[in-house]
Design an enzyme around this catalytic site. Structure first.
Site, PDB file in Angstrom:
ATOM      1  N   ALA A 293      -9.689 -21.560 -12.122  1.00 30.20           N
ATOM      2  CA  ALA A 293      -9.752 -21.175 -13.537  1.00 30.20           C
ATOM      3  C   ALA A 293      -8.439 -21.394 -14.269  1.00 30.20           C
ATOM      4  O   ALA A 293      -8.187 -20.770 -15.296  1.00 30.20           O
ATOM      5  CB  ALA A 293     -10.166 -19.709 -13.658  1.00 30.20           C
ATOM      6  N   ALA A 294      -7.621 -22.304 -13.763  1.00 35.51           N
ATOM      7  CA  ALA A 294      -6.313 -22.525 -14.393  1.00 35.51           C
ATOM      8  C   ALA A 294      -6.473 -22.984 -15.839  1.00 35.51           C
ATOM      9  O   ALA A 294      -5.759 -22.509 -16.735  1.00 35.51           O
ATOM     10  CB  ALA A 294      -5.521 -23.552 -13.602  1.00 35.51           C
ATOM     11  N   GLY A 295      -7.386 -23.917 -16.089  1.00 30.47           N
ATOM     12  CA  GLY A 295      -7.583 -24.418 -17.449  1.00 30.47           C
ATOM     13  C   GLY A 295      -8.080 -23.347 -18.395  1.00 30.47           C
ATOM     14  O   GLY A 295      -7.644 -23.281 -19.551  1.00 30.47           O
ATOM     15  N   ASP A 296      -8.990 -22.495 -17.931  1.00 30.38           N
ATOM     16  CA  ASP A 296      -9.501 -21.428 -18.776  1.00 30.38           C
ATOM     17  C   ASP A 296      -8.428 -20.372 -19.046  1.00 30.38           C
ATOM     18  O   ASP A 296      -8.347 -19.818 -20.150  1.00 30.38           O
ATOM     19  CB  ASP A 296     -10.720 -20.767 -18.120  1.00 30.38           C
ATOM     20  CG  ASP A 296     -11.895 -21.717 -18.010  1.00 30.38           C
ATOM     21  OD1 ASP A 296     -12.047 -22.586 -18.900  1.00 30.38           O
ATOM     22  OD2 ASP A 296     -12.663 -21.600 -17.040  1.00 30.38           O
TER      23      ASP A 296
END
Length: 294
Positions: free
Chosen positions: A242-245
């Site tokens: 979930a790095a992008g989120d």
């Protein structure tokens, strides 16, 4: 307080950790299995509320056990779920494999998310109160377009994560203020592998874009200004799910608070860097005091 509205998906993440992801027709042995709340909408909502915003979510969960868990998770995180629908049938799920490098492969089954085809009464009223509307592409495109148009009518900044990557209709691009793809999504949208070239092409359709580059940081480009490349903190990643989120949720808060672009990008990159050092999606997201400290 900054108010962020998220129109997006909520899934139960079913995560298997293994030394590597299997190829087609292949079985590998995993070392661990976890379930955790996820979905790009839920993830961005939790990231934004932990970054210090008041957050409301519009979307849908099923009438199954996962739906109850997803609602409880959002509510426990402090997200307003008054307009989160419960529909008959299963909730969305994401089937994720994470390898020893922290890389992931994901299959998403939309289920309840696929029922959100348009806004319901009250949704636009809520959107009109926001400082920013966060959108992704895990809901039917008709609802995403309707949400973006509603935000545009009320002067609300629209931030779109074009994932899963697909061709974007002109009416959605016309109502998007900030497009936040990762480098793979940017290449899929433009046919250009180089992030700088992809950003230049994207600016033909939207006023500004931020392309996330993983460990290399993020690239901001806007019409009439020079591109800005902001490096990410150097960390040892264990799970990038979930790095992008996390980045997008934190970025929306920073921009809504009026921070300069470079500072906002650095702050959001710090949030993402903290998240990849922990297992899971929403459970791995950092709180504001942790981001400030890094």
């Amino acid at each position: 307080m900054t108010h962020i509205v998220v129109l997006g998906s909520a899934n139960m993440d079913l995560v298997a950790y293994a030394s590597r992801a299997p190829g087609l027709g292949e079985t590998v042995t995993g070392r661990e299995f976890r379930t955790a709340p996820g979905g790009k909408g839920l993830n961005q909502a939790v990231a934004a509320v932990r970054a210090g915003a008041e957050v409301s979510m519009i979307g849908a969960v099923g009438s199954d056990q996962y739906g109850a868990v997803l609602r409880a998770s959002l509510q426990g995180a402090g997200v307003d779920i008054d307009l989160l629908r419960t529909v008959e049938g299963p909730s969305g799920t994401a089937h994720i494999t994470v390898d020893d490098e922290g890389r992931n492969a994901i299959v998403v089954v939309p289920a309840a998310n696929g029922t959100v085809e348009s806004l319901l009464p009250g949704d636009e009223t809520l959107i009109a109160t926001a400082d920013a509307l966060l959108l992704q592409l895990e809901l039917p495109l008709s609802a995403v377009v309707e949400g973006a148009r509603a935000a545009r009518r009320h002067g609300v900044r629209t931030i779109l994560t074009p994932a899963p990557a697909r061709p974007l209709p002109p009416e959605l691009l016309a109502a998007t203020d900030l497009l936040v793809p990762n480098e793979h999504e940017a290449a899929a949208l433009t046919g250009i592998a180089d992030p700088h070239g992809a950003a230049e092409e994207l600016l033909r359709h939207v006023p500004q874009t931020v392309i996330t580059l993983g460990a290399a940081g993020s690239l901001h480009a806007a019409r009439g200004t020079d591109p800005v490349l902001v490096p990410a903190p150097v960390v040892d990643a264990v799970d990038t799910t979930a790095a992008g989120d996390t980045f997008t949720g934190a970025l929306s808060v920073a921009l809504a608070e009026g921070r300069p672009v470079r500072d906002a990008l650095a702050w959001a990159s710090s949030a993402a860097a903290l998240s990849v050092q922990r297992l899971g999606a929403a459970p791995a997201m950092p709180y504001r005091k942790e981001i400030d400290a890094l």
